[in-house]
Design an enzyme around this catalytic site. Structure first.
Site, PDB file in Angstrom:
ATOM      1  N   LYS A 283       0.839  -1.197   0.000  1.00 22.72           N
ATOM      2  CA  LYS A 283       0.000   0.000   0.000  1.00 22.72           C
ATOM      3  C   LYS A 283       0.874   1.247   0.000  1.00 22.72           C
ATOM      4  CE  LYS A 283      -4.067  -1.762   2.460  1.00 22.72           C
ATOM      5  NZ  LYS A 283      -5.023  -1.525   1.367  1.00 22.72           N
ATOM      6  N   ASP A 294      -7.755  -2.938  10.404  1.00 23.97           N
ATOM      7  CA  ASP A 294      -8.234  -3.977   9.485  1.00 23.97           C
ATOM      8  C   ASP A 294      -8.718  -5.234  10.217  1.00 23.97           C
ATOM      9  OD1 ASP A 294      -8.893  -4.429   6.851  1.00 23.97           O
ATOM     10  OD2 ASP A 294      -6.968  -5.334   6.321  1.00 23.97           O
ATOM     11  N   GLU A 355      -6.396  -9.455   0.591  1.00 21.15           N
ATOM     12  CA  GLU A 355      -6.103 -10.570   1.481  1.00 21.15           C
ATOM     13  C   GLU A 355      -7.286 -10.953   2.365  1.00 21.15           C
ATOM     14  OE1 GLU A 355      -5.597  -7.528   2.230  1.00 21.15           O
ATOM     15  OE2 GLU A 355      -6.439  -7.482   4.260  1.00 21.15           O
ATOM     16  N   ARG A 357     -10.445 -11.471   1.734  1.00 16.46           N
ATOM     17  CA  ARG A 357     -11.243 -12.573   1.174  1.00 16.46           C
ATOM     18  C   ARG A 357     -10.503 -13.890   1.263  1.00 16.46           C
ATOM     19  NH1 ARG A 357     -11.503  -9.298  -4.392  1.00 16.46           N
ATOM     20  NH2 ARG A 357     -11.227  -7.613  -2.882  1.00 16.46           N
TER      21      ARG A 357
HETATM   22  N1  BES Z   1      -8.285  -3.647   4.201  1.00 22.60           N
HETATM   23  C1  BES Z   1      -8.393  -3.264   2.837  1.00 22.60           C
HETATM   24  C2  BES Z   1      -9.681  -2.531   2.532  1.00 22.60           C
HETATM   25  C3  BES Z   1      -9.763  -1.105   2.991  1.00 22.60           C
HETATM   26  C4  BES Z   1      -9.160  -0.107   2.259  1.00 22.60           C
HETATM   27  C5  BES Z   1     -10.503  -0.771   4.088  1.00 22.60           C
HETATM   28  C6  BES Z   1      -9.275   1.211   2.664  1.00 22.60           C
HETATM   29  C7  BES Z   1     -10.620   0.526   4.481  1.00 22.60           C
HETATM   30  C8  BES Z   1     -10.013   1.530   3.781  1.00 22.60           C
HETATM   31  C9  BES Z   1      -8.352  -4.497   1.938  1.00 22.60           C
HETATM   32  O1  BES Z   1      -7.583  -5.544   2.393  1.00 22.60           O
HETATM   33  C10 BES Z   1      -7.780  -4.065   0.645  1.00 22.60           C
HETATM   34  O2  BES Z   1      -6.652  -3.690   0.634  1.00 22.60           O
HETATM   35  N2  BES Z   1      -8.579  -4.106  -0.405  1.00 22.60           N
HETATM   36  C11 BES Z   1      -8.155  -3.695  -1.685  1.00 22.60           C
HETATM   37  C12 BES Z   1      -8.684  -4.672  -2.688  1.00 22.60           C
HETATM   38  C13 BES Z   1      -8.136  -4.465  -4.066  1.00 22.60           C
HETATM   39  C14 BES Z   1      -6.683  -4.818  -4.098  1.00 22.60           C
HETATM   40  C15 BES Z   1      -8.924  -5.334  -5.024  1.00 22.60           C
HETATM   41  C16 BES Z   1      -8.727  -2.285  -1.925  1.00 22.60           C
HETATM   42  O3  BES Z   1      -9.845  -2.032  -1.542  1.00 22.60           O
HETATM   43  O4  BES Z   1      -7.992  -1.467  -2.467  1.00 22.60           O
HETATM   44 ZN    ZN Z   2      -7.317  -5.665   4.422  1.00 20.09          ZN
HETATM   45 MN    MN Z   3      -5.558  -5.344   1.792  1.00 19.42          MN
END
Ligand code: BES
Ligand code: ZN
Ligand code: MN
Length: 502
Positions: A283, A294, A355, A357
């Site tokens: 990230k 998370d 991750e 899912r």
């Molecule tokens: N924990 C994150 C989702 C998230 C992002 C929650 C921002 C709250 C704020 C999750 O694990 C994630 O990183 N999801 C990705 C999925 C993508 C790679 C398909 C996302 O939402 O960017």
């Molecule tokens: Zn996450």
């Molecule tokens: Mn993630």
């Protein structure tokens, strides 16, 4: 804080502060009128002079009000009577408690709980007031060497009801409200803890503590699956997320048996990523600290579990928490890796940041052995859900419309709302992989839906709903912190199931 329920007239209360409501423009509620009569128009005079218009959230503290037995009277603006709804009611309770806490009242008697809210019962008003009051005084300052001490904090709150026959339902609602507030506080505390403290091991220990706390009834049991157990079960998807971390992953299993022995359990699953760096699909830096949240799905199902056990609900409840960090490293999963989930389905990991899912799918398969009636998973799953619904509504997905309706209704009742999103087969195509049974991402479009679609492939054996709380589990900005959502929604759903809602 201590709470109690009373029925009686406001001018006769021996309290540090009696709190009554004023509608806009300058209209006294019934308890305010009673005080005013006893005080020979002292209050209506002040209002006529324009010191309190009744605007929602406004307050005015009065000392030495004649004809009363209390030290002070707090007037709280309720806004326009016609527009007085759930939100305005909660806002009024919040500003009352905040003011009482800040102005050195040791105790307070709230008559705001007597004001009718459209379509809501006395029990609802008391339950909600209890939750809001506890939320208002909540602090997370365990890492501050110097705490912002409130000089003389509020210690005791009394809620007034109009009639004596309302005392019993109000008492029950108070007990429920306290249990829900305790569950929310647990969820917030776990959420607010930093990632270096709140590790998978810490979550497992917290679950064991909850089990011990309610063990006296013999109705609660906790089991922790270790890495070796998960290997033996074939949880290849969950384990692939844990590969980059030095913290051992855990699968928490908490069981509460308040219902009949042969009754199938309700099952809650919470995403427990104690820190999400994104893994090799790292990230960006700014704001990454928020990924300590998370595990708020995990925190909320643990909080709901605590509330249910505390209320001794007559039902069977099982909580599963798959928990691990998501870290990069020499051993971490890489984009393109293919893993085999416990269900036997294979997954091509195109993005290691998707991750959640990957750990939830194995928990869903593991859930099958409990033969649950209903499974609800709760997860900070997608940034896309925040784009779709912002920070107001939780995203709701379900393979059963009845279950979806019940959850939407519970959210409405608890003022912890969700909004249903489609789970149509048409979206499943986005998950196609040339090499495995599915990919773990479905592209930018409809990101929260394709994430739910992924999960749905592991939830074929039961009624299932998925709550995406990415936008609702915590607040960003200067007063950042976990919200405790969706504990109120889930607790209401359980209360309703148990036939305990008034
Ligand atoms: N924990 C994150 C989702 C998230 C992002 C929650 C921002 C709250 C704020 C999750 O694990 C994630 O990183 N999801 C990705 C999925 C993508 C790679 C398909 C996302 O939402 O960017
Ligand atoms: Zn996450
Ligand atoms: Mn993630």
């Amino acid at each position: 804080m201590e709470f109690s329920i009373k029925s009686g007239s406001p001018e006769k209360q021996r309290s540090a502060c009696v709190v009554v409501g004023v509608f806009e423009p300058r209209k006294l509620t019934l308890p305010a009128e009673l005080l005013d009569n006893a005080a020979r128009n002292y209050i209506s005079d002040i209002i006529r002079r324009g010191d309190m218009e009744g605007k929602s959230g406004s307050t005015l503290l009065l000392h030495n009000v004649p004809g009363t037995l209390c030290d002070r009277v707090l007037l709280v603006g309720l806004g326009k009577e016609k527009e007085f709804r759930e939100k305005e009611y909660c806002d009024a309770i919040r500003s009352a408690v905040k003011t009482l806490n800040e102005t050195g009242s040791f105790d307070g008697t709230l008559f705001l709980t007597e004001t009718a809210v459209k379509k809501r019962s006395v029990a609802w008003r008391i339950r909600q007031a209890t939750i809001v009051a506890q939320e208002t005084v909540y602090r997370f300052d365990q890492f501050k060497s110097k705490k912002d001490e409130v000089r003389r904090p509020l210690r005791k709150l009394t809620f007034a009801v109009e009639r004596r026959n309302e005392l019993a339902p109000a008492e029950e609602a108070l007990t429920q409200g306290l249990a829900i507030a305790d569950g929310m506080a647990l969820a917030k505390n776990l959420g607010n803890l930093p990632g270096n403290v709140c590790t998978p091991t810490y979550l497992a220990e917290s679950a064991q503590k909850i089990a011990q706390e309610y063990a006296a009834d013999g109705a609660v049991a906790c089991q922790i699956l270790e890495r070796a157990d998960m290997e033996a079960l074939g949880m290849g998807s969950l384990l692939s997320v844990a590969k980059g971390s030095h913290q051992p992953p855990k699968m928490i299993v908490l069981q509460y048996r308040g219902g009949k022995t042969d009754e199938k359990p309700l099952l809650l699953i919470g995403k427990g990523i104690t820190f999400d760096t994104g893994g090799i699909s790292l990230k960006p830096g700014p704001g990454m600290d928020e990924m300590k949240y998370d595990m708020c799905g995990a925190a909320s199902v643990l909080g709901t579990f605590k509330a249910a056990a505390q209320m001794r609900l007559p039902l069977n409840l099982t909580v599963l928490v798959p928990t691990t960090e998501n870290m990069p490293g020499g051993a971490a999963s890489k984009p393109g890796d293919i893993v085999t989930s416990m269900s036997g389905q294979t997954v091509e990991i195109l993005n290691t940041d998707a991750e959640g899912r990957l750990i939830l799918c194995d928990a869903l398969t593991y859930a099958e052995r409990f033969e649950p009636d209903t499974v609800i998973d709760v997860a900070t799953l997608t940034g896309a859900c925040v784009i779709a619904l912002g920070h107001v509504a939780t995203g709701l997905f379900a393979n059963d419309d009845g279950l979806a309706r019940e959850l939407l209704h519970a959210g409405d009742e608890a003022h912890d709302r969700a909004w249903q999103m489609p789970l149509w087969d048409d979206y499943q195509e986005q998950l196609k992989s040339p090499f495995a049974d599915m990919a773990n991402i479905g592209g930018r479009d409809a990101g929260s839906i394709t994430a739910a679609c992924f999960l749905s492939r592991f939830a074929k054996k039961f009624e299932w709903a998925h709550l995406d709380i990415a936008g609702t589990a915590w607040k960003s900005g200067s007063d950042k912190g976990a919200t405790g959502r969706p504990v109120p929604l889930l607790a209401h759903y359980l209360l309703k199931k148990a036939g305990k809602l008034n």
